[in-house]
Design a protein around this motif. Structure first.
Motif, PDB file in Angstrom:
ATOM      1  N   GLY A 149       0.834  -1.194   0.000  1.00  0.00           N
ATOM      2  CA  GLY A 149       0.000   0.000   0.000  1.00  0.00           C
ATOM      3  C   GLY A 149       0.866   1.241   0.000  1.00  0.00           C
ATOM      4  O   GLY A 149       2.003   1.217   0.468  1.00  0.00           O
ATOM      5  N   ALA A 150       0.336   2.310  -0.566  1.00  0.00           N
ATOM      6  CA  ALA A 150       1.103   3.547  -0.712  1.00  0.00           C
ATOM      7  C   ALA A 150       1.220   4.337   0.591  1.00  0.00           C
ATOM      8  O   ALA A 150       2.075   5.197   0.722  1.00  0.00           O
ATOM      9  CB  ALA A 150       0.460   4.429  -1.783  1.00  0.00           C
ATOM     10  N   THR A 194      -0.675   6.614   1.695  1.00  0.00           N
ATOM     11  CA  THR A 194      -1.174   7.983   1.585  1.00  0.00           C
ATOM     12  C   THR A 194      -2.591   7.988   2.178  1.00  0.00           C
ATOM     13  O   THR A 194      -3.258   6.949   2.222  1.00  0.00           O
ATOM     14  CB  THR A 194      -1.191   8.465   0.119  1.00  0.00           C
ATOM     15  N   ASN A 242      -6.292   7.764   3.255  1.00  0.00           N
ATOM     16  CA  ASN A 242      -7.506   7.141   2.716  1.00  0.00           C
ATOM     17  C   ASN A 242      -7.250   6.145   1.594  1.00  0.00           C
ATOM     18  O   ASN A 242      -8.138   5.895   0.784  1.00  0.00           O
ATOM     19  CB  ASN A 242      -8.513   8.210   2.271  1.00  0.00           C
ATOM     20  N   THR A 243      -6.054   5.579   1.536  1.00  0.00           N
ATOM     21  CA  THR A 243      -5.780   4.516   0.566  1.00  0.00           C
ATOM     22  C   THR A 243      -5.706   3.189   1.301  1.00  0.00           C
ATOM     23  O   THR A 243      -5.429   3.131   2.496  1.00  0.00           O
ATOM     24  CB  THR A 243      -4.465   4.750  -0.208  1.00  0.00           C
ATOM     25  N   ARG A 244      -5.947   2.136   0.582  1.00  0.00           N
ATOM     26  CA  ARG A 244      -5.955   0.785   1.154  1.00  0.00           C
ATOM     27  C   ARG A 244      -4.531   0.315   1.453  1.00  0.00           C
ATOM     28  O   ARG A 244      -3.603   0.573   0.694  1.00  0.00           O
ATOM     29  CB  ARG A 244      -6.603  -0.166   0.154  1.00  0.00           C
ATOM     30  N   SER A 285      -7.681   1.095   5.872  1.00  0.00           N
ATOM     31  CA  SER A 285      -7.549   2.369   5.176  1.00  0.00           C
ATOM     32  C   SER A 285      -6.532   3.218   5.934  1.00  0.00           C
ATOM     33  O   SER A 285      -6.628   3.354   7.163  1.00  0.00           O
ATOM     34  CB  SER A 285      -8.899   3.080   5.118  1.00  0.00           C
ATOM     35  N   THR A 286      -5.580   3.767   5.220  1.00  0.00           N
ATOM     36  CA  THR A 286      -4.523   4.557   5.842  1.00  0.00           C
ATOM     37  C   THR A 286      -5.094   5.855   6.397  1.00  0.00           C
ATOM     38  O   THR A 286      -5.746   6.608   5.676  1.00  0.00           O
ATOM     39  CB  THR A 286      -3.416   4.881   4.821  1.00  0.00           C
TER      40      THR A 286
END
Length: 142
Positions: free
Chosen positions: A44-45, A47, A49-51, A106-107
């Motif tokens: 996952g990245a 960043t 609200n990214t998974r 979620s990040t």
């Protein structure tokens, strides 16, 4: 070109994962259980609200797991191993029958450079102290 098995003390597949996912670093510190040292990996990245996905494999089948999460390193000895994360959160979960576990989330919004440490402690009768320690993952927000 040739192939290699290790680069210094890093196993080649660990080095390849590090090169393709620099937000997730493997800090090692695992100890053997029934299937070798349990292994955490992350994707996952990181960043907002990214998974993200965290996977545990090579663990005892159907075993209780304590996932230790910390915002800093603690590096304290415990049952013959080293718990690397300072224990800010502890989650009780279990592996599936194949010795794997997947966590998806979620990040949250994190300041750039914020590091979060993860390590799994697996109840495992084959481990020297009854607990197999996974490697430690360090996830760093870009």
């Amino acid at each position: 070109g040739g192939q290699f098995d290790t680069a210094g003390t890093l196993i080649a597949d660990q080095l390849a994962r590090w090169q393709t996912a620099p937000a997730w670093r493997d800090l090692l510190h695992g100890s053997d259980g029934v299937a070798g040292a349990p292994r955490l990996s992350g994707r996952g990245a990181l960043t907002p609200n990214t998974r993200f996905d965290i996977t545990l494999d090579r663990a005892a089948p159907g075993a209780p797991v304590a996932l230790v999460v910390g915002a800093d390193r603690g590096d304290f000895p415990f049952f013959g191993g080293i718990v690397v994360p300072r224990t800010d959160a502890l989650f009780a979960i279990a592996t599936r029958a194949n010795g794997r576990l997947n966590i998806t989330g979620s990040t949250p919004v994190l300041a750039s450079g914020t590091a979060i440490y993860f390590q799994a402690l697996v109840l495992d009768a084959a481990a020297a102290s009854g607990i197999a320690f996974s490697n430690t993952l360090c996830a760093t927000a870009p």
